[in-house]
Write an enzyme that holds these catalytic residues in place. Sequence first.
Site, PDB file in Angstrom:
ATOM      1  N   TYR A  36      39.614  51.900  42.172  1.00  0.00           N
ATOM      2  CA  TYR A  36      40.259  52.113  40.874  1.00  0.00           C
ATOM      3  C   TYR A  36      39.281  52.140  39.697  1.00  0.00           C
ATOM      4  CZ  TYR A  36      44.413  51.015  43.645  1.00  0.00           C
ATOM      5  OH  TYR A  36      45.407  51.024  44.602  1.00  0.00           O
TER       6      TYR A  36
ATOM      7  N   HIS B 244      56.244  53.515  46.343  1.00  0.00           N
ATOM      8  CA  HIS B 244      56.503  53.670  47.773  1.00  0.00           C
ATOM      9  C   HIS B 244      57.742  52.902  48.229  1.00  0.00           C
ATOM     10  CE1 HIS B 244      52.473  55.101  47.254  1.00  0.00           C
ATOM     11  NE2 HIS B 244      52.014  53.887  46.979  1.00  0.00           N
TER      12      HIS B 244
ATOM     13  N   ALA C   3      52.581  50.244  43.360  1.00  0.00           N
ATOM     14  CA  ALA C   3      53.170  49.976  44.682  1.00  0.00           C
ATOM     15  C   ALA C   3      54.665  50.292  44.732  1.00  0.00           C
ATOM     16  CB  ALA C   3      52.917  48.525  45.066  1.00  0.00           C
TER      17      ALA C   3
ATOM     18  N   ARG D 110      51.525  54.828  51.870  1.00  0.00           N
ATOM     19  CA  ARG D 110      51.278  55.322  50.504  1.00  0.00           C
ATOM     20  C   ARG D 110      51.502  56.833  50.385  1.00  0.00           C
ATOM     21  NH1 ARG D 110      48.802  50.823  47.921  1.00  0.00           N
ATOM     22  NH2 ARG D 110      47.629  49.590  49.433  1.00  0.00           N
TER      23      ARG D 110
ATOM     24  N   ARG E 141      40.182  45.015  39.599  1.00  0.00           N
ATOM     25  CA  ARG E 141      40.868  45.133  40.885  1.00  0.00           C
ATOM     26  C   ARG E 141      40.227  46.240  41.731  1.00  0.00           C
ATOM     27  NH1 ARG E 141      46.551  48.396  41.442  1.00  0.00           N
ATOM     28  NH2 ARG E 141      46.879  47.901  43.633  1.00  0.00           N
TER      29      ARG E 141
ATOM     30  N   ASP F 190      65.557  56.623  41.024  1.00  0.00           N
ATOM     31  CA  ASP F 190      66.844  57.010  40.416  1.00  0.00           C
ATOM     32  C   ASP F 190      66.729  57.075  38.892  1.00  0.00           C
ATOM     33  OD1 ASP F 190      68.094  57.227  42.853  1.00  0.00           O
ATOM     34  OD2 ASP F 190      69.259  55.370  42.675  1.00  0.00           O
TER      35      ASP F 190
ATOM     36  N   PRO G  76      52.970  47.576  38.733  1.00  0.00           N
ATOM     37  CA  PRO G  76      52.343  46.309  39.101  1.00  0.00           C
ATOM     38  C   PRO G  76      50.863  46.415  39.441  1.00  0.00           C
ATOM     39  CG  PRO G  76      53.820  47.062  40.844  1.00  0.00           C
ATOM     40  CD  PRO G  76      54.070  47.929  39.636  1.00  0.00           C
ATOM     41  N   ASN G  77      50.152  45.407  38.978  1.00  0.00           N
ATOM     42  CA  ASN G  77      48.721  45.193  39.242  1.00  0.00           C
ATOM     43  C   ASN G  77      47.807  46.138  38.470  1.00  0.00           C
ATOM     44  OD1 ASN G  77      49.165  43.061  41.204  1.00  0.00           O
ATOM     45  ND2 ASN G  77      49.958  44.688  42.524  1.00  0.00           N
TER      46      ASN G  77
ATOM     47  N   ARG H 115      44.990  57.504  52.069  1.00  0.00           N
ATOM     48  CA  ARG H 115      45.065  56.056  52.257  1.00  0.00           C
ATOM     49  C   ARG H 115      46.100  55.738  53.340  1.00  0.00           C
ATOM     50  NH1 ARG H 115      45.261  53.073  46.625  1.00  0.00           N
ATOM     51  NH2 ARG H 115      44.876  51.313  48.047  1.00  0.00           N
TER      52      ARG H 115
ATOM     53  N   ASN I  20      52.834  55.778  36.403  1.00  0.00           N
ATOM     54  CA  ASN I  20      52.180  55.304  37.619  1.00  0.00           C
ATOM     55  C   ASN I  20      52.935  54.039  38.026  1.00  0.00           C
ATOM     56  OD1 ASN I  20      50.623  54.358  39.687  1.00  0.00           O
ATOM     57  ND2 ASN I  20      48.658  54.561  38.626  1.00  0.00           N
TER      58      ASN I  20
ATOM     59  N   GLU J  83      54.141  62.095  37.414  1.00  0.00           N
ATOM     60  CA  GLU J  83      53.709  60.968  38.258  1.00  0.00           C
ATOM     61  C   GLU J  83      52.186  61.020  38.410  1.00  0.00           C
ATOM     62  OE1 GLU J  83      55.460  61.138  42.157  1.00  0.00           O
ATOM     63  OE2 GLU J  83      54.285  59.442  42.906  1.00  0.00           O
TER      64      GLU J  83
ATOM     65  N   HIS K 159      48.693  58.925  40.041  1.00  0.00           N
ATOM     66  CA  HIS K 159      48.029  57.858  40.799  1.00  0.00           C
ATOM     67  C   HIS K 159      46.533  58.028  40.635  1.00  0.00           C
ATOM     68  CE1 HIS K 159      51.805  56.691  42.504  1.00  0.00           C
ATOM     69  NE2 HIS K 159      52.046  57.967  42.704  1.00  0.00           N
ATOM     70  N   ILE K 160      45.862  56.914  40.472  1.00  0.00           N
ATOM     71  CA  ILE K 160      44.417  56.928  40.243  1.00  0.00           C
ATOM     72  C   ILE K 160      43.689  57.331  41.529  1.00  0.00           C
ATOM     73  CG2 ILE K 160      42.459  55.432  39.665  1.00  0.00           C
ATOM     74  CD1 ILE K 160      44.654  53.721  38.090  1.00  0.00           C
ATOM     75  N   SER K 161      44.095  56.725  42.625  1.00  0.00           N
ATOM     76  CA  SER K 161      43.427  56.980  43.908  1.00  0.00           C
ATOM     77  C   SER K 161      44.074  58.169  44.618  1.00  0.00           C
ATOM     78  CB  SER K 161      43.514  55.726  44.786  1.00  0.00           C
ATOM     79  OG  SER K 161      44.877  55.436  45.078  1.00  0.00           O
TER      80      SER K 161
HETATM   81  C1  DQA Z   1      48.261  53.562  42.857  1.00  0.00           C
HETATM   82  C2  DQA Z   1      48.402  53.780  44.365  1.00  0.00           C
HETATM   83  C3  DQA Z   1      49.415  52.829  44.944  1.00  0.00           C
HETATM   84  O1  DQA Z   1      49.549  53.046  46.347  1.00  0.00           O
HETATM   85  C4  DQA Z   1      48.966  51.391  44.737  1.00  0.00           C
HETATM   86  O2  DQA Z   1      49.934  50.490  45.220  1.00  0.00           O
HETATM   87  C5  DQA Z   1      48.619  51.102  43.330  1.00  0.00           C
HETATM   88  C6  DQA Z   1      47.935  52.117  42.530  1.00  0.00           C
HETATM   89  C7  DQA Z   1      47.143  54.428  42.247  1.00  0.00           C
HETATM   90  O3  DQA Z   1      47.151  54.574  41.032  1.00  0.00           O
HETATM   91  O4  DQA Z   1      46.281  54.919  42.971  1.00  0.00           O
HETATM   92  O5  DQA Z   1      48.817  49.990  42.848  1.00  0.00           O
HETATM   93  O6  DQA Z   1      49.475  53.930  42.232  1.00  0.00           O
END
Ligand code: DQA
Length: 137
Positions: A22, A77, A74, A108, A17, A84, A9-10, A104, A71, A95, A97-99
């Site tokens: 990001y 978490h 959200a 997270r 964003r 599963d 998501p997002n 954080r 990725n 896995e 994550h960009i950040s």
């Molecule tokens: C994220 C980190 C997550 O905590 C956050 O909810 C995201 C992006 C990242 O790529 O850093 O939407 O997965």
Amino acid sequence: MKLIIINGPNLNLLGKRQPELYGNQSFEDYFRQLQHNFSGVQLDYFQSNIEGELIDKIQEAGFAYDGIILNAAAYTHTSVGIGDAVKAVEAPVVEVHISNIADREPFRHDSHISAGARGVIFGFGLMGYELAVRSFL
Ligand code: DQA
């Protein structure tokens, strides 16, 4: 080699964003570059804001691809279901994550994905996806 990037998501809003976290680039632009740089790899991409759609895609890709780069954003978490699914499929999952999620908010710091993943990459911006592709080569 057949790999798929699955974004949660997002992440469809990358470039717009919270650019301080990001970056300024849209994922579509970055993905085109990635496909170009790894022209010997079949690299596909799927994004959804819907938890069940992400689970359906992990189930489908998990028996059809050599690897999944995930990725879950959200849902990382919160989603026992996605965690599963990662454990249920044959394809190894990396896995991403960009950040730097360790730097954080405390919520997270926990991931439902990591235990089932082959490895985890975070904090390198979009380059994390490239590192994940390399990990399969
Ligand atoms: C994220 C980190 C997550 O905590 C956050 O909810 C995201 C992006 C990242 O790529 O850093 O939407 O997965």
